[in-house]
Design a protein around this motif. Structure first.
Motif, PDB file in Angstrom:
ATOM      1  N   SER A  35      31.544  28.464  30.788  1.00  0.00           N
ATOM      2  CA  SER A  35      30.905  28.549  32.112  1.00  0.00           C
ATOM      3  C   SER A  35      32.059  28.584  32.956  1.00  0.00           C
ATOM      4  O   SER A  35      33.263  27.950  33.013  1.00  0.00           O
ATOM      5  N   GLY A  36      31.988  29.311  34.166  1.00  0.00           N
ATOM      6  CA  GLY A  36      33.022  29.485  35.102  1.00  0.00           C
ATOM      7  C   GLY A  36      32.404  30.603  36.305  1.00  0.00           C
ATOM      8  O   GLY A  36      31.356  30.976  36.254  1.00  0.00           O
ATOM      9  N   ARG A  37      33.484  30.890  36.959  1.00  0.00           N
ATOM     10  CA  ARG A  37      33.381  31.884  38.095  1.00  0.00           C
ATOM     11  C   ARG A  37      34.602  32.911  38.387  1.00  0.00           C
ATOM     12  O   ARG A  37      35.556  32.891  38.022  1.00  0.00           O
ATOM     13  N   PHE A  38      34.029  34.015  38.740  1.00  0.00           N
ATOM     14  CA  PHE A  38      35.071  35.078  39.042  1.00  0.00           C
ATOM     15  C   PHE A  38      34.978  35.436  40.465  1.00  0.00           C
ATOM     16  O   PHE A  38      33.655  35.348  41.085  1.00  0.00           O
ATOM     17  N   TRP A  39      35.913  35.965  40.986  1.00  0.00           N
ATOM     18  CA  TRP A  39      35.897  36.602  42.533  1.00  0.00           C
ATOM     19  C   TRP A  39      37.033  37.543  42.994  1.00  0.00           C
ATOM     20  O   TRP A  39      37.826  37.589  41.875  1.00  0.00           O
ATOM     21  N   GLY A  40      37.203  38.162  43.823  1.00  0.00           N
ATOM     22  CA  GLY A  40      38.021  39.067  44.048  1.00  0.00           C
ATOM     23  C   GLY A  40      38.834  38.651  45.336  1.00  0.00           C
ATOM     24  O   GLY A  40      38.292  38.320  46.382  1.00  0.00           O
ATOM     25  N   ARG A  41      40.201  38.824  45.183  1.00  0.00           N
ATOM     26  CA  ARG A  41      41.254  38.285  46.271  1.00  0.00           C
ATOM     27  C   ARG A  41      41.487  39.845  46.847  1.00  0.00           C
ATOM     28  O   ARG A  41      41.987  40.854  46.135  1.00  0.00           O
ATOM     29  N   THR A  42      41.588  39.866  48.138  1.00  0.00           N
ATOM     30  CA  THR A  42      42.128  41.181  48.868  1.00  0.00           C
ATOM     31  C   THR A  42      43.213  40.926  49.960  1.00  0.00           C
ATOM     32  O   THR A  42      43.505  39.633  50.267  1.00  0.00           O
ATOM     33  N   SER A  43      43.806  41.777  50.177  1.00  0.00           N
ATOM     34  CA  SER A  43      45.062  41.935  51.134  1.00  0.00           C
ATOM     35  C   SER A  43      46.179  40.891  50.713  1.00  0.00           C
ATOM     36  O   SER A  43      46.645  40.010  51.409  1.00  0.00           O
ATOM     37  N   CYS A  44      46.416  40.902  49.425  1.00  0.00           N
ATOM     38  CA  CYS A  44      47.409  40.160  48.586  1.00  0.00           C
ATOM     39  C   CYS A  44      48.748  40.677  49.068  1.00  0.00           C
ATOM     40  O   CYS A  44      49.058  41.965  48.745  1.00  0.00           O
TER      41      CYS A  44
END
Length: 353
Positions: free
Chosen positions: A71-80
């Protein structure tokens, strides 16, 4: 059928349905017009996947495998901006460690989240959450599984319709009302920590109107949590075309006076800290479909405590169960316990077919 044959058949069915041998495959796809740096956070007790953060250029993909029970989560980082050693920061979704790899750190809100719990009672539970705010469009699609296995997510660019009081930075992300105002009625905390006391706010209703299948506030379970058995999943950033460019009308509207119960039925947003009106529309027309995932114009939300999905968001949990708390991590959403015992019926049914 003798007892030994029954036990062998049951064990074999359990292995197949739980995907205990091969695990579940997650494929990340970037259809944005820019590079995205996905972040991965495993919940306590779940193993770390092959990476906790990586670069995903435009029109590229990358696949990982997670074991049953993960179990866990994903996300997108932007303007890195990262240097050759992997040190740097991101404007949205940053892990706070100054590295490409998140190494057990979560995302700084506001951020769009995909949350998973795999193999609970033979089923996977998943959702796309806007409870911690929004930074980019995201869709989750299941493949090769059985059951509902609905596509979910948010294809609308909420940054284009985000009220001024919720905007983060230069409009790169849209905050939740909880983060913006830090009040119990928005955070579902304190005296508002139950489904009976924490109701949808004007802000969460705006999010829900734009993205009917995404979590809009802590107790938005019946229309936001999905299940599937034995599936692999694709997480797509910016699934619509063109990405991050809104084609919706964002003309500000006026606020309707409060109803007798203190709730609002208009489409504009009131800042509770100032009493001022934000310039948000929230009126979303018929949207484009993504793999059968369509936002219809029929979704409506009344001024009372109950959300009423329309024709654009009917592929929800068939039994209307409240299945909160999938992969909450450090989300501001209040976690509820999963009730998975009844789900084992699927295994028994499989054996006796």
């Amino acid at each position: 059928m003798d007892l030994s044959h029954f036990i062998l058949s049951f064990s074999f069915a359990f292995l197949i349905l739980s995907r205990g041998v091969l695990g579940t495959t997650f494929t990340f796809v970037n259809k944005c017009e820019y590079t995205v740096w996905p972040g991965i956070l495993a919940n306590a007790g779940s193993p770390t996947l092959q990476s906790t953060g990586f670069e995903l250029p435009q029109d590229s993909s990358r696949t990982f495998t997670a074991p049953t029970g993960w179990s866990g989560r994903f996300w997108g980082r932007t303007s890195c901006s990262f240097d050759g050693s992997g040190s740097g920061t991101c404007v949205t979704g940053d892990c706070g460690l100054g590295q490409v790899e998140c190494n057990g750190a979560g995302a700084a809100p506001p951020v769009t989240l995909a949350e998973f719990t795999l193999g609970t009672g033979g089923q996977d539970f998943y959702d796309v959450s806007l409870v911690d705010g929004y930074n980019l469009p995201m869709v989750v699609e299941a493949s090769g599984g059985s059951g509902m296995c609905a596509t979910t997510g948010c294809i609308t660019d909420l940054n284009q319709i985000c009220p001024m009081e919720l905007r983060s930075g230069g409009g790169d992300a849209c905050r939740s009302a909880c983060e913006a105002f830090n009040k119990p009625e928005y955070c579902c905390s304190g005296a508002y920590n139950t489904p009976a006391t924490c109701k949808p706010s004007m802000y969460s209703q705006m999010f829900k109107s734009a993205c009917p299948r995404s979590y809009s506030y802590a107790y938005d379970d019946p229309t936001s949590t999905f299940t599937c058995s034995g599936a692999d999943y694709t997480v797509t950033f910016c699934p619509s075309t063109p990405s991050q460019k809104s084609t919706k009308d964002t003309t500000p509207t006026t606020t309707t006076p409060p109803n007798g119960d203190g709730s609002y039925s208009g489409t504009a947003v009131v800042d509770p800290t100032t009493g001022g009106t934000g310039s948000s529309s929230g009126q979303m027309g018929s949207g484009s479909g993504v793999a059968g995932f369509e936002y219809g114009a029929g979704t409506g939300y009344g001024s009372g405590s109950e959300t009423q999905p329309g024709s654009g968001s009917q592929a929800m949990l068939a039994d209307g169960s409240y299945l909160a708390g999938l992969a909450m991590g450090e989300s501001t959403r209040t976690a509820l316990n999963l009730v998975g015992s009844a789900l084992a019926v699927t295994l028994v049914t499989f054996v006796f077919l």
